[in-house]
Write a protein that holds these residues in place. Structure first.
Motif, short mmCIF file in Angstrom:
data_model
loop_
_atom_site.label_atom_id
_atom_site.label_comp_id
_atom_site.label_asym_id
_atom_site.label_seq_id
_atom_site.Cartn_x
_atom_site.Cartn_y
_atom_site.Cartn_z
N CYS A 77 0.83 -1.20 0.00
CA CYS A 77 0.00 0.00 0.00
C CYS A 77 0.87 1.25 0.00
O CYS A 77 0.62 2.21 -0.72
N ILE B 262 1.03 4.13 -2.86
CA ILE B 262 0.87 5.55 -2.61
C ILE B 262 2.07 6.31 -3.16
O ILE B 262 1.94 7.36 -3.78
N THR C 48 1.91 6.73 -6.86
CA THR C 48 0.89 7.65 -7.38
C THR C 48 1.08 9.08 -6.92
O THR C 48 0.35 9.95 -7.35
N SER C 49 2.04 9.35 -6.05
CA SER C 49 2.19 10.72 -5.58
C SER C 49 3.62 11.23 -5.60
O SER C 49 3.84 12.43 -5.71
N GLU D 236 -2.23 8.33 -10.91
CA GLU D 236 -1.95 9.28 -9.85
C GLU D 236 -3.26 9.74 -9.18
O GLU D 236 -3.67 10.90 -9.26
N LYS D 237 -3.87 8.79 -8.47
CA LYS D 237 -5.18 9.03 -7.88
C LYS D 237 -5.12 10.03 -6.71
O LYS D 237 -6.07 10.77 -6.49
N VAL D 238 -4.03 10.03 -5.98
CA VAL D 238 -3.89 10.96 -4.86
C VAL D 238 -3.92 12.40 -5.37
O VAL D 238 -4.63 13.26 -4.86
N TRP D 239 -3.15 12.67 -6.40
CA TRP D 239 -3.08 13.98 -7.02
C TRP D 239 -4.42 14.34 -7.66
O TRP D 239 -4.89 15.48 -7.53
N ARG E 29 -7.43 13.33 -6.73
CA ARG E 29 -8.40 13.66 -5.68
C ARG E 29 -8.14 15.05 -5.09
O ARG E 29 -9.08 15.78 -4.76
N LYS E 30 -6.87 15.41 -4.97
CA LYS E 30 -6.53 16.73 -4.44
C LYS E 30 -7.04 17.83 -5.37
O LYS E 30 -7.63 18.82 -4.92
#
Length: 292
Positions: A33, A37, A40-41, A250-253, A255-256
């Motif tokens: 995990c 992360i 993706t970030s 890059e799901k974290v980016w 979502r931001k």
């Protein structure tokens, strides 16, 4: 049934093995995990909003920062409390490969929703192709391409763009003047050329993507009028939702940025309307005249 001392020891041994295996699995999962992360970030800069953009693509972007996508980048960067830096590359073949995918930048400010080359954020605007005509004359209130007043006229169209299909369906292609679709804007500007031809009377009307037509007309053609084509019911559709594009995965980016768009939508709308972009509702059926 009584259990022998040997069997009891064997049971405890296997129980310890089971617990150890479970703990190892938890640690491995946590590590995976963390790695996901990181993947993706970690490629996204924490020191600047790194924007991929065309250096000569007004009214969207240029090196002087005069485009509305430049101003949108400044707005997003301000919310992130970061400076803006650019990777410049012509918006043509190889743009995404040589900018975003090459990890030279982290965001494209304007990309159509659903495009597979990028991971789309939530859309921040909806707009449509438009009909541009003189403010005075017989065409000033034409709102759809089936209008008989367009028959036999010389209409400018970007070759291969969705409205060309509607023009063909309505018998408007015969006298149409085509302009190139994919160009290097440092050397050729089809939309600018089309509007100049319209202003000179070399064509009778022009059909252009609204976020290009609106700002260009507002800036330099006060005698022309821009009307979004919202009444076409047959395919292909002429309205599109525009997002910001980031690297796949890059799901974290993503979502931001989604959160930033949601919380600052009115400010984004105000910026675009001020630039002259014709904004529509999400279904492309009515125009947003104010940010309210």
């Amino acid at each position: 049934m009584p259990v022998s001392k040997g069997e009891a020891l064997k049971s405890r041994f296997f129980a310890k093995r089971l617990v150890s295996g479970w703990l190892a699995g938890v640690v491995l999962s946590a590590g995976l995990c963390h790695a996901a992360i990181a993947q993706t970030s970690d490629l996204v800069s924490h020191n600047a909003l790194r924007v991929c953009a065309d250096p000569a693509n007004l009214p969207m972007s240029d090196k002087a920062g005069a485009g509305y996508e430049n101003k949108l980048a400044e707005l997003i960067a301000a919310k992130l409390e970061l400076p803006v830096t650019y990777t410049w590359y012509p918006m043509a073949t190889g743009f995404i490969r040589n900018t975003l995918r090459a990890n030279r930048c982290d965001i494209v400010m304007g990309y159509a929703q659903g495009h597979e080359m990028v991971l789309n954020t939530n859309h921040y605007m909806t707009s449509a192709y438009t009909l541009v005509v003189p403010k005075t004359g017989d065409l000033k209130d034409v709102t759809e391409l089936s209008d008989p007043r367009l028959k036999g006229l010389k209409i400018g169209i970007i070759a291969g763009s969705p409205p060309a299909t509607h023009m063909a369906r309505n018998g408007l292609i015969g006298k149409a003047r085509p302009y190139n679709l994919v160009v290097d804007r440092r050397h050729e500007s089809p939309a600018v050329d089309m509007l100049a031809d319209l202003a000179k009377g070399e064509i009778d009307a022009a059909i252009l993507w609204g976020p290009i037509a609106g700002p260009l007309v507002k800036e330099g053609y006060p005698d022309l009028e821009v009307t979004p084509l919202m009444k076409e019911t047959l395919p292909p559709r002429l309205f599109f939702r525009i997002t910001m594009g980031v690297r796949q995965g890059e799901k974290v980016w993503q979502r931001k940025l989604n959160s930033l768009i949601r919380r600052n939508q009115q400010e984004i709308n105000a910026l675009l309307i001020d630039a002259g972009v014709p904004l529509l509702d999400d279904m492309g059926t009515s125009r947003l005249e104010s940010t309210q």
